[in-house]
Design an enzyme around this catalytic site. Structure first.
Site, short mmCIF file in Angstrom:
data_model
loop_
_atom_site.label_atom_id
_atom_site.label_comp_id
_atom_site.label_asym_id
_atom_site.label_seq_id
_atom_site.Cartn_x
_atom_site.Cartn_y
_atom_site.Cartn_z
N GLN A 85 1.06 -1.15 -0.14
CA GLN A 85 0.09 0.21 -0.17
C GLN A 85 0.97 1.44 -0.06
OE1 GLN A 85 -1.56 0.93 3.76
NE2 GLN A 85 -3.78 1.58 2.75
N GLY A 86 0.59 2.17 -0.92
CA GLY A 86 1.56 3.33 -1.07
C GLY A 86 0.67 4.50 -0.78
N TYR A 87 0.45 4.75 0.43
CA TYR A 87 -0.47 5.85 0.90
C TYR A 87 0.19 7.03 1.70
CZ TYR A 87 -5.29 3.87 0.21
OH TYR A 87 -6.56 3.55 -0.26
N SER A 88 0.86 6.50 2.77
CA SER A 88 1.33 7.64 3.57
C SER A 88 2.69 8.32 2.88
CB SER A 88 2.06 6.90 4.96
OG SER A 88 0.87 6.60 5.64
N GLU A 124 -10.55 -1.28 6.15
CA GLU A 124 -9.13 -1.74 6.80
C GLU A 124 -9.63 -1.84 8.36
OE1 GLU A 124 -6.27 1.26 6.36
OE2 GLU A 124 -4.89 -0.02 7.57
N SER A 143 -4.43 7.28 13.35
CA SER A 143 -4.10 7.13 14.52
C SER A 143 -5.43 7.31 15.52
CB SER A 143 -3.40 8.32 15.15
OG SER A 143 -4.10 9.47 15.26
N ASN A 144 -5.34 6.67 16.74
CA ASN A 144 -6.44 6.75 17.65
C ASN A 144 -7.30 8.28 17.83
OD1 ASN A 144 -6.24 3.87 17.43
ND2 ASN A 144 -6.07 3.68 19.59
N GLU A 145 -6.10 9.10 17.74
CA GLU A 145 -6.73 10.56 17.79
C GLU A 145 -7.47 10.83 16.77
OE1 GLU A 145 -3.52 9.63 18.16
OE2 GLU A 145 -2.97 10.19 20.42
#
Lengths: 376, 399, 376, 399
Positions: D125-128, D244, D384-386
């Site tokens: 996966q090339g996301y970030s 996801e 992230s959970n935030e």
């Protein structure tokens, strides 16, 4: 696996929701709990009329054959309105004892009176030094020729001022804290030798200290087998736990919704406080706490008819998890309401108070975490 | 670096303890809820201390302060906490007093400081307004100059114990066109007996009456009651808030609270043994004691900083946060300790005929729930704990 | 009451701070811990030269007469740089045993070698099944004509690969876990029958499993009285606890500062992440956790020379409070660093790892909370 | 409402369990750290399931899905968790697969879906991107149209297990002038063997290599590798993220983890007794089990919602938050359980000469620290959970 409600269950919920909305608005409730009586017998009559008081009982005795899920639905709606009327002591506890262990004659005598609303019960199990152990009893019932003689002091008997009858736990044998030797009696509250000291509770209900001073009861006051009542008490109190957890879920739902609404209206520094990320995330955590509480309440409710260990584990899981959610949501709802949260005028403080006392009923978080450990 | 007391400090402790033992009004005992106290009860110890010259230890000596070192003041509060003393209320001693001697004129000092010291004059604080809360600067109460008077109109709220107050200090807007909300605010002293001042108690969720709503309707106040400069009141308000926070940790009192909690848990039983021997409960008490020890040293470090000449800074926000968290947890644990007897409503039980033949729980359980409910206020008042975190974030972390 | 440092103490701090800054930069440290040796003897020599290794010892034996506060200052600076060299095992532990209980001859033999850096120690106290109980020993020392014969397995002996000597705890009498019968020995690591398995630790140090297989040691290897060493071990390990707490404070200070700095640089959604209120408040809580950790470290350090109970309570308080702060700050520092926080490249992960292992050393939070309860 | 399984569901469980027992590769055992696995290890079970037709249960049946009910899928994951199976990686099965069959054209489906099903083609996966993190939409990698090709330039990061990948799906900016950052992004499939693709492993704090930096330098990709419409990639990306998250609670795996934790704590000793009998430790395990039970029912309720026709909504964010919190606490407790043996660095111990005469701690302690370190990623990745809390705040609470 199925998480849907039946059509009948949806109807019960809608009916009760309407009743609470129409007859239990905040000002009316306040007046009722501040009145001499502290409750409204006419609400009780309404509940009888709607069949709510008879729901868990079989059709043979005039009930509607409902189950644990139905009770859950009822209690959730009661929790939303902070209904004070003694459904748990009368229907869940007294009703439960009679259902599980009452003789034909005892059911005949009491159940129809519960169902039609004419007899109200309180459950006198706690004692000043017994904490949450149902077997840690100093109250005694001594057998004599005509029946039993009760002596002892029961603490914080919820709903006792409104009750005509009491369900009383007492020791008929064995030593304090023995599992054996515990018995359950149904006693007319007007019996000679019963002294009550009545008072209000911080969550808007009424309770009594109940003193038994040589109270004679007939032999048929005994429910179930003499000296073997502890498993029965555990079954019934697990049912009461599931019911109170559902009530707490209802109260938490409203407390969360009120807080959300307040945060959207209340402005500080020129913006609604609901725009501050710290409060947003806290309200998310409250929401999550509510959802997990609902899940555990489902679990406890569904498992009431499972094997003993599974039932106990689920009930204790719920009392731990719902208790923790209740404290968190109660405290944070007040905090987000700021100064208004600690006033008597705003409803939120009353939800907080009810949730606080809920935490204690039938064992607090520590108690049930330990019970869960013992059931591993 | 050391935590030892010098022989002089030890001697001071002895002196203080003896004085308290001899003079602290016996009838006040170990009070539970403050709302049980009468006006006289609140002032009794204050008046005795006023006569002794110990009512305003932290003030500069020229105004009646004792000149004690911070360590002595620490000993002083410890010794008072030992008997859970009803201390002089902060509104005069810690709030308006320091503002008056720092920013007031000589006439104001001469007129107001003696009454604060002696405990004869009861002060209240007119800061918060409905709809303002932690956003103090958005206040709407106005003071309009009319000859030699200000005419004040507006509504204040959360005015603590104003039902007993002789005087109040109020933040009022004197310039409604100021560029920022913090500007154009003045700090004005108001005689609470002035026509147009109306005080209405607010019932709190614990059932008591501790705070009030205060209406000011065309209240005429002589201009000499303005403290400092007109429109500079925000500066004095901030000064006062920092002073308010510095005592807020309440370490000595919480230490006494932990002792009391241990006594309760020694009396309560679980499985036939004292509750305090239950590992779960004992662990929570130990954790509380550890956190309290950490807070105590942190406060002492802050005091040492003050002693070295630094004023109370944003560090006091840490003391406020941790101090109130501990106070709240203490009441939570007390609530847990009393078990079922958390439920009886104190006001309902207490208003009985007084006969105690059939008591409702042990004495120590009487206030457990009410105190727990009441103490929820501590993370809200004096700048909510969220506001304190904002302050630390900005002032210390530079975020 | 006094919270100031002396001028000498400020000088020590400045000197060490410079040493860490100049000789312990991140890349140099990385190369050193990844090298065959895993540490830098030349740093050790520097510390000897600066008098750091001799600081806690009396001037008679060539030391500088420093105290607990001085050790605290040293350890805090070491913590800031994640210094791996074995100051605690050698100076605090071995040095402590010798100082408190060594004979004239033992001090003569070992202390000057510690002070000049020529002798390095490791403290072999933990065992595979003993957890944090210093008396729960399976290692035995049997008396024979010439001295003692040691048998047993010591676990995770920090710094052992670098050590020339070991301080070993062993049972000379009594049953496993008895308070009586525990003794302490100083053993040359090259003694016959000592087998070590060396490895790296997750926090960048080295350790060994040390097996004693009929290791004969002379009678004068015994430190203090035979069988009565437990109070001595408790004293020395409380000193080690205070030292490690100071180290953890140093590490937390840097971890917090790095996180703060990162949050000001790193942008998301067009603004530095330090502008998000949720992260601001979390960094405030980290700051508060750090400050309270410092306070408890002061307390533990100052009370080292107080009465036994007071000393133990303070040490356990610190290990609990500093341990909790360490976990909180470590985890949140990584979280705020996001993906970069879990890489080997960023320093923050290494601070997190050191703080994690710190939590375990000489007893974790649960252990010390229990010890605190037992000292109430 | 009930939690019972129907006889059919019970029978399904038997079938599944028997199949796993018979076919799950024995040599994979009960794997600890994933980084010990080779490419073949990762694919072994996937290939077996592919042959059985069980590799993509959640897909529509026309593309090879099994048509199982959510309850059956729940049983399936429980049974796999029982043996701690190395499941098919999500990048093909749960991520790009659903995007391709939902938004791709027939040619793409025919070309790519079979390889995903069979486990022959490894996707990444090339996301970030560096500097983007949770703010995915700020990505800078560009794809510029040049005749029949896109020319891609940019840098991706956190590309999980890209070192083994055959293909990758990349978010690239195809319109740099778009009004909002979410617009102008396209979803493009890239053959990882294309010239100009460079993958460099990132060492993680646990010492392993699980993610990579991926550089794309003038990588030419045929235009037929664009999925869906140009500049609409953000829609597909969001669709994928919700997919996801839905498996991310990891309930079945955490249940297996709690069992393992109990085994460890039964082996470890404290004061001469098994650690699991220590009330402090047992209480923490019970609390974890209770929270896990709550999560499980919450996930089942969400599944029931899906069964009733609702797609995975923002509720999945709750599952992500609670699921990862539990996974992390599980590793914390395991770390606590192993005591001193948390310290040995697994890679250092494991790379020894293989002789086991002088072992370093019990086998179960080998990965405790590394797993704890590794699992910190779970509250960071997948949004992230935030970010999840921001989503709930906005989408569910309307704040």
């Amino acid at each position: 696996m199925d998480f849907n409600f039946t059509e009948e269950q949806d109807m019960v919920r809608d009916g009760l929701s309407r009743l609470v909305r129409e007859l239990y608005d905040w000002e009316t409730r306040r007046k009722a709990i501040e009145s001499e009586a502290g409750w409204r017998p006419e609400i009780w009559a309404q509940l009888a009329e709607l069949g709510i008081l008879g729901m868990p009982f079989s059709e043979e005795v005039g009930g509607f054959g409902g189950g644990a899920i139905d009770r859950m639905i009822v209690m959730e709606e009661f929790g939303k309105g902070l209904v004070v009327e003694p459904f748990v002591p009368t229907v869940v506890c007294a009703g439960g004892f009679l259902k599980h262990a009452g003789s034909e004659a005892q059911r005949e005598e009491h159940l129809s009176a519960i169902i039609d609303g004419s007899r109200v019960f309180a459950f006198a199990y706690a004692e000043p030094r017994g904490r949450y152990d149902y077997a840690d009893l100093e109250t005694t019932a001594k057998k004599d020729s005509d029946g039993y003689v009760l002596n002892g002091h029961k603490a914080v008997v919820i709903g006792a001022p409104w009750a005509s009858h009491l369900v009383v736990t007492a020791r008929t044998g064995g030593d304090r804290r023995d599992r054996e030797g515990v018995s359950v009696f149904i006693v007319d509250k007007s019996a000679d030798g019963i002294v009550t000291r009545d008072y209000e509770t911080v969550d808007g209900r009424r309770a009594s200290e109940v003193y038994f001073e040589n109270v004679s009861v007939p032999a048929d006051a005994l429910i179930g087998e003499e000296g073997a009542a502890l498993p029965l008490i555990e079954q019934v109190t697990d049912e009461a736990i599931a019911a109170h957890c559902a009530e707490a879920c209802g109260a938490m739902k409203v407390a969360h919704a009120m807080t959300l609404e307040y945060s959207k209206q209340r402005k500080q520094f020129g913006v609604p406080i609901g725009k501050f990320q710290v409060l947003q995330h806290r309200m998310v955590d409250m929401y999550t706490a509510y959802e997990t509480a609902v899940s555990l309440t489902y679990l406890a409710t569904i498992k009431l008819d499972a094997g003993e260990k599974e039932r106990k584990r689920a009930a204790s899981s719920a009392k731990v998890g719902v208790g923790q959610s209740a404290r968190f949501i109660g405290q944070e709802a007040v905090q987000i309401h700021g100064g208004n949260g600690v006033t008597d005028e705003y409803a939120i403080g009353h939800y907080f108070k009810r949730l606080t006392i809920f935490e204690n009923e039938f064992g607090n978080v520590d108690h049930h975490l330990k019970r869960h450990v013992s059931l591993a | 670096m050391n935590l030892d007391f010098t022989p002089e400090e030890q001697a001071f402790r002895e002196e203080v303890r003896a004085f308290i033992e001899e003079n602290y009004p016996k009838h006040l005992g170990d009070v539970g809820l403050r709302e049980d106290l009468s006006r006289e009860d609140f002032l009794a110890w204050h008046k005795i201390l006023g006569e002794k010259g110990w009512s305003v230890p932290a003030w500069p000596e020229q105004y009646g302060g004792t000149g004690w070192t911070p360590t002595q003041r620490y000993i002083w509060s410890e010794e008072n906490a030992r008997v859970n003393a009803v201390m002089p209320l902060p509104f005069g001693v810690s709030m308006v007093g320091p503002v008056i001697y720092t920013f007031g004129n000589e006439e104001q000092k001469a007129r107001h400081l003696p009454g604060i010291r002696s405990g004869e004059v009861w002060w209240c604080q007119g800061y918060s307004e409905p709809g303002a809360g932690s956003d103090l600067a958005s206040l709407k109460t106005t003071a309009v100059r009319d000859g030699d008077h200000y005419v004040i109109n507006g509504q204040k709220t959360w005015t603590t114990l104003a039902q007993y107050a002789d005087w109040g200090f109020f933040l009022c807007r004197t310039d409604t066109d100021a560029a920022k909300p913090q500007e154009g605010i003045s700090f004005i002293l108001v005689d609470m007996k002035s026509p147009g001042v109306e005080v209405k108690p607010i019932k709190l969720l614990d059932g008591g009456y501790e705070v009030n709503e205060t209406w000011l309707t065309d209240v005429r106040v002589p201009v000499e009651n303005l403290v400092g400069e007109e429109n500079k009141g925000w500066t004095y308000a901030k000064f006062l808030l920092a002073h308010e926070r510095s005592g807020i940790a309440g370490v000595a009192r919480s230490k006494r609270g932990v002792e009391k909690l241990r006594e309760i848990a020694a009396n309560e039983t679980l499985d036939g043994a004292p509750l305090i021997e239950d590992m779960d409960f004992a662990r929570k008490v130990s954790q509380l004691e550890i956190d309290l020890a950490a807070l105590e040293i942190t406060e002492l470090r802050t005091l040492a900083g003050e002693q070295a000449g630094k004023g109370p800074g944003p560090e006091s926000s840490i003391l406020k946060i941790k101090g109130t968290e501990i106070q709240q947890r203490l009441t939570e644990l007390t609530l847990e300790a009393v078990g079922s007897y958390a439920a009886p409503y104190y006001h309902s039980v207490a208003n009985d005929d007084g006969s105690n033949e059939y008591p409702v729980g042990p004495d120590y359980s009487a206030h457990a729930a009410e105190t727990y409910f009441n103490m929820r206020k501590t993370s809200i008042y004096g700048g909510s704990n969220e506001i304190q975190r904002n302050i630390i974030s900005k002032m210390i972390l530079g975020l």
